[in-house]
Scaffold this motif. Sequence first.
Motif, short mmCIF file in Angstrom:
data_model
loop_
_atom_site.label_atom_id
_atom_site.label_comp_id
_atom_site.label_asym_id
_atom_site.label_seq_id
_atom_site.Cartn_x
_atom_site.Cartn_y
_atom_site.Cartn_z
N GLN A 14 1.13 -1.26 0.03
CA GLN A 14 0.04 0.11 -0.01
C GLN A 14 0.90 1.04 -0.06
O GLN A 14 0.46 2.19 -0.55
N ALA A 15 2.00 1.07 0.64
CA ALA A 15 2.84 2.26 0.65
C ALA A 15 3.63 2.55 -0.78
O ALA A 15 3.60 3.63 -1.10
N ASP A 19 0.22 5.17 -0.52
CA ASP A 19 -1.24 5.47 0.48
C ASP A 19 -0.34 6.01 1.62
O ASP A 19 0.51 5.58 2.44
N THR A 21 -1.71 6.50 4.46
CA THR A 21 -1.96 6.08 5.92
C THR A 21 -0.81 4.75 6.16
O THR A 21 -0.50 4.66 7.35
N ALA A 22 -0.76 4.04 5.07
CA ALA A 22 0.37 2.98 5.02
C ALA A 22 1.79 3.55 5.62
O ALA A 22 2.34 2.77 6.36
N TRP A 23 2.15 4.80 4.97
CA TRP A 23 3.48 5.20 5.50
C TRP A 23 3.43 5.44 6.79
O TRP A 23 4.24 5.35 7.54
N ARG B 36 3.85 12.35 -6.44
CA ARG B 36 3.13 11.09 -5.45
C ARG B 36 1.52 11.66 -5.70
O ARG B 36 0.90 10.84 -5.62
N ARG B 40 -1.85 9.05 -6.51
CA ARG B 40 -2.94 8.53 -5.69
C ARG B 40 -4.38 9.05 -6.49
O ARG B 40 -5.33 8.32 -6.38
N ASP B 41 -4.21 10.16 -7.13
CA ASP B 41 -5.36 10.74 -7.82
C ASP B 41 -5.68 10.26 -9.17
O ASP B 41 -6.60 11.00 -9.84
#
Lengths: 187, 140
Positions: A14-15, A19, A21-23, B36, B40-41
């Motif tokens: 996930q990181a 993500d 939150t994962a980090w 980054r 994500r987007d």
Amino acid sequence: MLGVAETEQLPVPQAKAGDATAWDTLFRRYQLPLYVYVFELVHDEQASLDIVQETFISAVRNIGGLRDNEKFGSWLFGIAHQKCVQRWRKQSHEETLREELADMPIESEIGPDDWLIREEQETELMKLLNQLPLPQRSVLLLRFVEDFSLEEIAAITGAQVGTVKSRLHYAKRALRKLWEEKNENPA
Amino acid sequence: MKTPREILLKRHQSANAKLDRLRTEVLSTTLSHPIRALRRDGQEDIPLAVRALLVVWRELIWPCRRAWAGMAALWLVMWGINRGLSDTPKATRSAHTASASALFQALEEQRRLLAELIPAVSSQPAEPPRRNPKPQRSTL
């Protein structure tokens, strides 16, 4: 023997996908052990915080280079170790790092849990630990803090497995000797 | 009884507050980076070419910016030297071109003159050679 890091499921995929939150979970898990390792090597609070910060930034930027997700812990410690080495080089302490020890087989594999220390002896242990040369202290800390395997310590420090073995052996022997001397001649 | 790990972690427990701040700071700065954020987007907003350029800039150029700057400076120096050296032959070449064109012009002029003269000569009948009369001496 599995390292401390390998006994748990970490959200590395996930990181890798970015993500946040994962980090956060990963950094929260490793921030203190990483700080302990760095601090016990450089003995400077601000420098240790800087190195941990640089390690985190570098980890976020270079996570794509991590092939084995299981090795996230040793990979992160490897980055921190390199930052410490860079710092030592800046301080012209390179000769300490170049200390070469003879390749000696380790007598027995002793895990961190085999070292049980009484509360009144804690300060003494830390004092003795700081008396060890940097390469020996480095491998011993990695063993103590995260219970990394010899192969993982070798990957982190960039040394051969045989060198790590002998450093660990000498570190434990030196620590034991210092301990005995201390107990024989209490100041 | 405690393990060395427990002792070490307990010893530095007080650093946790600073480490929490540090972690939040790192996450807010590194993960808010455009590249980054793109990951994500859904990577919809920026065109592919711009994205590729950004990636090249961030991954290839920026980490070795000093090396790239050095190479650029070296290239500029080499370009300057090359330009400086090529100025001289260029001048010589232009001088050569000028003299060649002048020569060609002179040649053309001569050819034209010759063309004018040749028909004039060929159309006239050949005259017998005349003896020049000797100049008479005047007697005073």
